[in-house]
Design a protein around this motif. Structure first.
Motif, PDB file in Angstrom:
ATOM      1  N   MET A   1      62.357  85.132  19.914  1.00 20.31           N
ATOM      2  CA  MET A   1      62.016  83.709  19.844  1.00 20.31           C
ATOM      3  C   MET A   1      63.007  82.804  20.557  1.00 20.31           C
ATOM      4  O   MET A   1      62.761  81.628  20.734  1.00 20.31           O
ATOM      5  CB  MET A   1      61.929  83.249  18.377  1.00 20.31           C
ATOM      6  CG  MET A   1      60.773  83.821  17.594  1.00 20.31           C
ATOM      7  SD  MET A   1      59.178  83.266  18.214  1.00 20.31           S
ATOM      8  CE  MET A   1      58.693  84.674  19.174  1.00 20.31           C
ATOM      9  N   TYR A   2      64.159  83.306  20.959  1.00 21.24           N
ATOM     10  CA  TYR A   2      65.189  82.460  21.539  1.00 21.24           C
ATOM     11  C   TYR A   2      65.375  82.769  23.018  1.00 21.24           C
ATOM     12  O   TYR A   2      64.890  83.784  23.526  1.00 21.24           O
ATOM     13  CB  TYR A   2      66.519  82.641  20.792  1.00 21.24           C
ATOM     14  CG  TYR A   2      67.046  84.060  20.770  1.00 21.24           C
ATOM     15  CD1 TYR A   2      67.973  84.490  21.706  1.00 21.24           C
ATOM     16  CD2 TYR A   2      66.626  84.961  19.804  1.00 21.24           C
ATOM     17  CE1 TYR A   2      68.463  85.772  21.691  1.00 21.24           C
ATOM     18  CE2 TYR A   2      67.104  86.256  19.774  1.00 21.24           C
ATOM     19  CZ  TYR A   2      68.015  86.657  20.719  1.00 21.24           C
ATOM     20  OH  TYR A   2      68.487  87.934  20.701  1.00 21.24           O
ATOM     21  N   THR A   3      66.070  81.890  23.717  1.00 20.80           N
ATOM     22  CA  THR A   3      66.237  81.986  25.163  1.00 20.80           C
ATOM     23  C   THR A   3      67.000  83.247  25.550  1.00 20.80           C
ATOM     24  O   THR A   3      68.023  83.577  24.939  1.00 20.80           O
ATOM     25  CB  THR A   3      66.998  80.758  25.696  1.00 20.80           C
ATOM     26  OG1 THR A   3      66.297  79.580  25.291  1.00 20.80           O
ATOM     27  CG2 THR A   3      67.110  80.794  27.213  1.00 20.80           C
ATOM     28  N   GLU A   4      66.495  83.953  26.552  1.00 22.06           N
ATOM     29  CA  GLU A   4      67.127  85.162  27.085  1.00 22.06           C
ATOM     30  C   GLU A   4      67.388  86.182  25.980  1.00 22.06           C
ATOM     31  O   GLU A   4      68.455  86.782  25.898  1.00 22.06           O
ATOM     32  CB  GLU A   4      68.436  84.807  27.810  1.00 22.06           C
ATOM     33  CG  GLU A   4      68.231  83.915  29.030  1.00 22.06           C
ATOM     34  CD  GLU A   4      69.526  83.621  29.768  1.00 22.06           C
ATOM     35  OE1 GLU A   4      70.589  84.029  29.286  1.00 22.06           O
ATOM     36  OE2 GLU A   4      69.467  82.978  30.816  1.00 22.06           O
ATOM     37  N   SER A   5      66.387  86.377  25.129  1.00 22.76           N
ATOM     38  CA  SER A   5      66.550  87.330  24.034  1.00 22.76           C
ATOM     39  C   SER A   5      66.690  88.757  24.544  1.00 22.76           C
ATOM     40  O   SER A   5      67.223  89.623  23.860  1.00 22.76           O
ATOM     41  CB  SER A   5      65.350  87.239  23.088  1.00 22.76           C
ATOM     42  OG  SER A   5      64.135  87.490  23.793  1.00 22.76           O
ATOM     43  N   GLU A   6      66.188  88.983  25.775  1.00 21.85           N
ATOM     44  CA  GLU A   6      66.263  90.333  26.333  1.00 21.85           C
ATOM     45  C   GLU A   6      67.624  90.632  26.953  1.00 21.85           C
ATOM     46  O   GLU A   6      67.885  91.748  27.402  1.00 21.85           O
ATOM     47  CB  GLU A   6      65.166  90.509  27.389  1.00 21.85           C
ATOM     48  CG  GLU A   6      65.417  89.804  28.720  1.00 21.85           C
ATOM     49  CD  GLU A   6      65.185  88.295  28.645  1.00 21.85           C
ATOM     50  OE1 GLU A   6      65.484  87.593  29.625  1.00 21.85           O
ATOM     51  OE2 GLU A   6      64.700  87.825  27.595  1.00 21.85           O
ATOM     52  N   GLU A   7      68.503  89.642  26.984  1.00 17.78           N
ATOM     53  CA  GLU A   7      69.804  89.824  27.629  1.00 17.78           C
ATOM     54  C   GLU A   7      70.674  90.795  26.835  1.00 17.78           C
ATOM     55  O   GLU A   7      70.707  90.762  25.601  1.00 17.78           O
ATOM     56  CB  GLU A   7      70.509  88.477  27.734  1.00 17.78           C
ATOM     57  CG  GLU A   7      71.795  88.526  28.526  1.00 17.78           C
ATOM     58  CD  GLU A   7      72.451  87.159  28.612  1.00 17.78           C
ATOM     59  OE1 GLU A   7      72.878  86.657  27.551  1.00 17.78           O
ATOM     60  OE2 GLU A   7      72.528  86.600  29.709  1.00 17.78           O
ATOM     61  N   ASN A   8      71.369  91.666  27.548  1.00 20.62           N
ATOM     62  CA  ASN A   8      72.257  92.627  26.885  1.00 20.62           C
ATOM     63  C   ASN A   8      73.435  91.927  26.240  1.00 20.62           C
ATOM     64  O   ASN A   8      73.978  90.973  26.797  1.00 20.62           O
ATOM     65  CB  ASN A   8      72.768  93.657  27.900  1.00 20.62           C
ATOM     66  CG  ASN A   8      71.652  94.506  28.467  1.00 20.62           C
ATOM     67  OD1 ASN A   8      70.670  94.778  27.782  1.00 20.62           O
ATOM     68  ND2 ASN A   8      71.793  94.936  29.706  1.00 20.62           N
ATOM     69  N   THR A   9      73.826  92.379  25.078  1.00 18.84           N
ATOM     70  CA  THR A   9      74.955  91.795  24.354  1.00 18.84           C
ATOM     71  C   THR A   9      76.105  92.794  24.328  1.00 18.84           C
ATOM     72  O   THR A   9      75.945  93.915  23.828  1.00 18.84           O
ATOM     73  CB  THR A   9      74.562  91.433  22.912  1.00 18.84           C
ATOM     74  OG1 THR A   9      73.450  90.534  22.945  1.00 18.84           O
ATOM     75  CG2 THR A   9      75.718  90.785  22.172  1.00 18.84           C
ATOM     76  N   GLY A  10      77.245  92.398  24.854  1.00 17.55           N
ATOM     77  CA  GLY A  10      78.413  93.264  24.856  1.00 17.55           C
ATOM     78  C   GLY A  10      78.517  94.156  26.069  1.00 17.55           C
ATOM     79  O   GLY A  10      79.506  94.864  26.234  1.00 17.55           O
ATOM     80  N   TYR A  11      77.507  94.159  26.926  1.00 21.15           N
ATOM     81  CA  TYR A  11      77.544  94.965  28.138  1.00 21.15           C
ATOM     82  C   TYR A  11      76.603  94.342  29.157  1.00 21.15           C
ATOM     83  O   TYR A  11      75.776  93.485  28.811  1.00 21.15           O
ATOM     84  CB  TYR A  11      77.164  96.415  27.860  1.00 21.15           C
ATOM     85  CG  TYR A  11      75.793  96.593  27.248  1.00 21.15           C
ATOM     86  CD1 TYR A  11      74.696  96.925  28.027  1.00 21.15           C
ATOM     87  CD2 TYR A  11      75.600  96.434  25.880  1.00 21.15           C
ATOM     88  CE1 TYR A  11      73.437  97.084  27.482  1.00 21.15           C
ATOM     89  CE2 TYR A  11      74.345  96.596  25.314  1.00 21.15           C
ATOM     90  CZ  TYR A  11      73.262  96.925  26.113  1.00 21.15           C
ATOM     91  OH  TYR A  11      72.016  97.078  25.561  1.00 21.15           O
ATOM     92  N   VAL A  12      76.731  94.755  30.420  1.00 16.75           N
ATOM     93  CA  VAL A  12      75.937  94.175  31.496  1.00 16.75           C
ATOM     94  C   VAL A  12      74.810  95.113  31.895  1.00 16.75           C
ATOM     95  O   VAL A  12      73.637  94.812  31.737  1.00 16.75           O
ATOM     96  CB  VAL A  12      76.823  93.831  32.715  1.00 16.75           C
ATOM     97  CG1 VAL A  12      75.974  93.261  33.849  1.00 16.75           C
ATOM     98  CG2 VAL A  12      77.913  92.857  32.320  1.00 16.75           C
TER      99      VAL A  12
END
Length: 256
Positions: A184-195
């Protein structure tokens, strides 16, 4: 060059403006800014029993007093500089380029010591009240994504972590609804803690050697996506061992 008559006229105008400003400052007690909290200028002890709208009005009036006082002090400072320039004999010349300032400009702004091209008043100040920070776009001050080669944990990352636990938005709020409530939030598919995806299951020793694959759900998903695309890596196929290597061998070694 200014004539003696022009110089005396401008000096008289400067002294008159200085006197008027100083008298005005004394009469209004410097916009009541010598007091402590702005409640003192209203005769109030606290905000406890005041309506928020009344507090907003008083705060606006206080901010206006601060702005007017800054303009008043700025004028006095410039008048003082101009009078000192008259005493030194260099009044009417630009501080930056040294060229003569047209008399028409001095007649309109006698306290100036700059020509039109070099006046600092052309620069728009970025010194804004701290309250205006809330009017900026989200994460306007702490968005590191626009910087090249930065992996800093910024305000946007912080919001994404919090929003991953749920927001007030639902799929029905979107024209193209996401598949899951966690999106539901912006760029939810973005990796967290790594690229890169492979960083989640690839490890090395402290020297960058001994590359090891740690099978997990991310690794399985990564392999399935590559199989579907028919490629070996997300950045293209790698040549097999029997193919020519990326780096050409040393010609001297070939001669040997």
């Amino acid at each position: 060059m200014l004539t003696n008559g022009q110089l005396e006229s401008l000096k008289s105008q400067l002294l008159k403006s200085k006197q008027e400003l100083e008298e005005h400052g004394k009469k209004n007690d410097h916009f009541d800014l010598e007091r402590g909290h702005f409640h003192e200028s209203m005769g109030e002890l606290s905000s406890y029993d005041n309506h928020p709208a009344d507090e907003g009005t008083e705060l606006y009036e206080r901010e206006k007093d601060v702005a007017l006082h800054q303009h008043y002090e700025y004028q006095l400072e410039n008048i003082g500089k101009a009078l000192k320039a008259i005493e030194k004999g260099n009044y009417g010349k630009c501080e930056v380029c040294g060229k003569d300032i047209p008399y028409e400009r001095l007649e309109a702004i006698p306290e100036t010591t700059f020509c039109v091209e070099h006046t600092p008043d052309q620069t728009i100040s970025t010194n804004r009240p701290i309250e205006e920070g809330v009017l900026m776009p989200p994460f306007g001050k702490f968005d590191m994504d626009i910087q090249e080669e930065t992996e800093a944990y910024d305000a946007e990352d912080s919001w994404q972590d919090v929003a991953s636990y749920g927001t007030s938005e639902t799929p029905s709020d979107f024209y193209y609804p996401p598949d899951h409530y966690n999106d539901m939030y912006t760029e939810s598919e973005e990796n967290t803690g790594y690229v890169e995806d492979y960083e989640n299951f690839i490890g090395t020793d402290i020297e960058g050697k001994e590359i090891t694959v740690y099978p997990n759900l991310q690794h399985e998903k990564y392999e399935n996506e590559l199989d579907e695309e028919g490629i070996m890596t997300t950045f293209g196929d790698l040549p097999a061992f029997e193919h020519d290597p990326y780096v050409e061998e040393d010609k001297d070694k070939d001669k040997e």
